[in-house]
Design a protein around this motif. Sequence first.
Motif, PDB file in Angstrom:
ATOM      1  N   PRO A  53       0.832  -1.213   0.000  1.00  0.00           N
ATOM      2  CA  PRO A  53       0.000   0.000   0.000  1.00  0.00           C
ATOM      3  C   PRO A  53       0.864   1.259   0.000  1.00  0.00           C
ATOM      4  O   PRO A  53       1.913   1.298   0.635  1.00  0.00           O
ATOM      5  CB  PRO A  53      -0.797  -0.122   1.311  1.00  0.00           C
ATOM      6  N   LYS A  54       0.396   2.281  -0.704  1.00  0.00           N
ATOM      7  CA  LYS A  54       1.127   3.550  -0.737  1.00  0.00           C
ATOM      8  C   LYS A  54       0.945   4.281   0.591  1.00  0.00           C
ATOM      9  O   LYS A  54      -0.158   4.298   1.156  1.00  0.00           O
ATOM     10  CB  LYS A  54       0.598   4.415  -1.888  1.00  0.00           C
ATOM     11  N   PHE A  61      -2.002   6.688   0.794  1.00  0.00           N
ATOM     12  CA  PHE A  61      -3.304   6.029   0.881  1.00  0.00           C
ATOM     13  C   PHE A  61      -3.569   5.545   2.304  1.00  0.00           C
ATOM     14  O   PHE A  61      -4.680   5.698   2.825  1.00  0.00           O
ATOM     15  CB  PHE A  61      -3.355   4.855  -0.095  1.00  0.00           C
ATOM     16  N   ARG A  70      -4.414   8.605   4.474  1.00  0.00           N
ATOM     17  CA  ARG A  70      -5.766   9.113   4.175  1.00  0.00           C
ATOM     18  C   ARG A  70      -6.836   8.186   4.742  1.00  0.00           C
ATOM     19  O   ARG A  70      -7.836   8.647   5.323  1.00  0.00           O
ATOM     20  CB  ARG A  70      -5.959   9.251   2.663  1.00  0.00           C
ATOM     21  N   THR A  71      -6.632   6.892   4.586  1.00  0.00           N
ATOM     22  CA  THR A  71      -7.619   5.928   5.076  1.00  0.00           C
ATOM     23  C   THR A  71      -7.757   5.999   6.596  1.00  0.00           C
ATOM     24  O   THR A  71      -8.875   5.991   7.136  1.00  0.00           O
ATOM     25  CB  THR A  71      -7.229   4.503   4.654  1.00  0.00           C
ATOM     26  N   VAL A 130     -13.172   6.959   1.342  1.00  0.00           N
ATOM     27  CA  VAL A 130     -12.294   5.812   1.602  1.00  0.00           C
ATOM     28  C   VAL A 130     -12.553   4.706   0.581  1.00  0.00           C
ATOM     29  O   VAL A 130     -11.608   4.090   0.055  1.00  0.00           O
ATOM     30  CB  VAL A 130     -12.517   5.280   3.035  1.00  0.00           C
ATOM     31  N   ASP A 156     -11.194   5.784  -2.857  1.00  0.00           N
ATOM     32  CA  ASP A 156      -9.730   5.800  -2.808  1.00  0.00           C
ATOM     33  C   ASP A 156      -9.162   4.388  -2.832  1.00  0.00           C
ATOM     34  O   ASP A 156      -8.174   4.101  -3.524  1.00  0.00           O
ATOM     35  CB  ASP A 156      -9.277   6.532  -1.541  1.00  0.00           C
ATOM     36  N   ALA A 157      -9.795   3.474  -2.089  1.00  0.00           N
ATOM     37  CA  ALA A 157      -9.319   2.089  -2.048  1.00  0.00           C
ATOM     38  C   ALA A 157      -9.440   1.418  -3.418  1.00  0.00           C
ATOM     39  O   ALA A 157      -8.544   0.675  -3.838  1.00  0.00           O
ATOM     40  CB  ALA A 157     -10.102   1.303  -1.004  1.00  0.00           C
ATOM     41  N   ARG A 211      -9.229   2.806  -6.222  1.00  0.00           N
ATOM     42  CA  ARG A 211      -8.277   3.411  -7.157  1.00  0.00           C
ATOM     43  C   ARG A 211      -6.850   2.914  -6.928  1.00  0.00           C
ATOM     44  O   ARG A 211      -5.943   3.274  -7.664  1.00  0.00           O
ATOM     45  CB  ARG A 211      -8.300   4.945  -7.021  1.00  0.00           C
ATOM     46  N   GLN A 212      -6.651   2.074  -5.917  1.00  0.00           N
ATOM     47  CA  GLN A 212      -5.308   1.589  -5.618  1.00  0.00           C
ATOM     48  C   GLN A 212      -5.035   0.264  -6.335  1.00  0.00           C
ATOM     49  O   GLN A 212      -5.907  -0.597  -6.437  1.00  0.00           O
ATOM     50  CB  GLN A 212      -5.133   1.385  -4.109  1.00  0.00           C
TER      51      GLN A 212
END
Length: 308
Positions: free
Chosen positions: A101-102, A105, A108-109, A152, A155-156, A158-159
């Motif tokens: 994981p970045k 990210f 933010r999460t 969230v 965003d998830a 998009r990972q």
Amino acid sequence: MNATDPIRRSTDIHRLLDEAFAGVEVTPETQDLKEEIRDNLLFRVAELEASGIEPSDAARRAIAELGDIRALVDGDSPAETPAAARTESAASAALRNRVRPKPGFVVRTVVLSIVAAAALALLVLGLFDLLSTSTAVLVTLSAVFGVALGVVTADALRQETSASHPLPTGRAVGFGASTGVLLAGLAFTAVVIARLDLAWIILGALLVVAAIGVLSYLGATQTNRHKPWMVEQQRSMRTGNRFEEDPASAARFGIYTAAIWTVAFVVAIVLGFTVGWLWAPVALIAGFVVMLITLARMLFGADAKSKG
């Protein structure tokens, strides 16, 4: 398989993995990798045992399939040919293609999850009059709760993950927005029941039904996101499902889901205004049960068997 097999399997893996990592410098990164390998090895050993291999032999074979541990630690394992990719174990393939994981990210999460949890906690305290809060604040908290978790979700999606490519921005935003509206609508419905004129519950029901409809559409029209190595693993293990093989069935299930929840919310509102609001959840529970039965029949019914 007797009751001692899982214990024996775990013991063998722990011992062999410690031997494989002997001489490797212990760092937080290598320790995380070791634990990740351990989980995958336990899964692989269970697969081998299911095929009839003795637990101790299965553990040694699973370790051997990993190859050079130092290459995995350094992250420079050799390129695999298509033939090798087809015979590679699920555990080794997952490790070779792993994506971490970045940091952005993760941050933010965590932050948005804390915001959502705080909003939900304040909302519950306000609904039960344990905290002096105006109705406008409760409505705002409902919106904050939904928006935070919606972001969230988007965003998830998009990972990039080890198994899947990132979802296109438009679809990710659609999933996130629908999730946010669904959660905010449910929270707003609770506020209506506790503080507002019950006529406002229609707005909450419309938000929830609209969100479920959009989520059903997005789910039914979703195409494959899996990376080539994962697709190959699924083919070899035959883990496809009917919805992937028959997109028309997925579309029908999306339509059925939207119809079921629309009827459930209408019945809940009717029960609330006629019999009493304590009976309204019965319609929602019934809708959920009907949806599960519909899903089971579509996946495992006679038509599904004939297609298999």
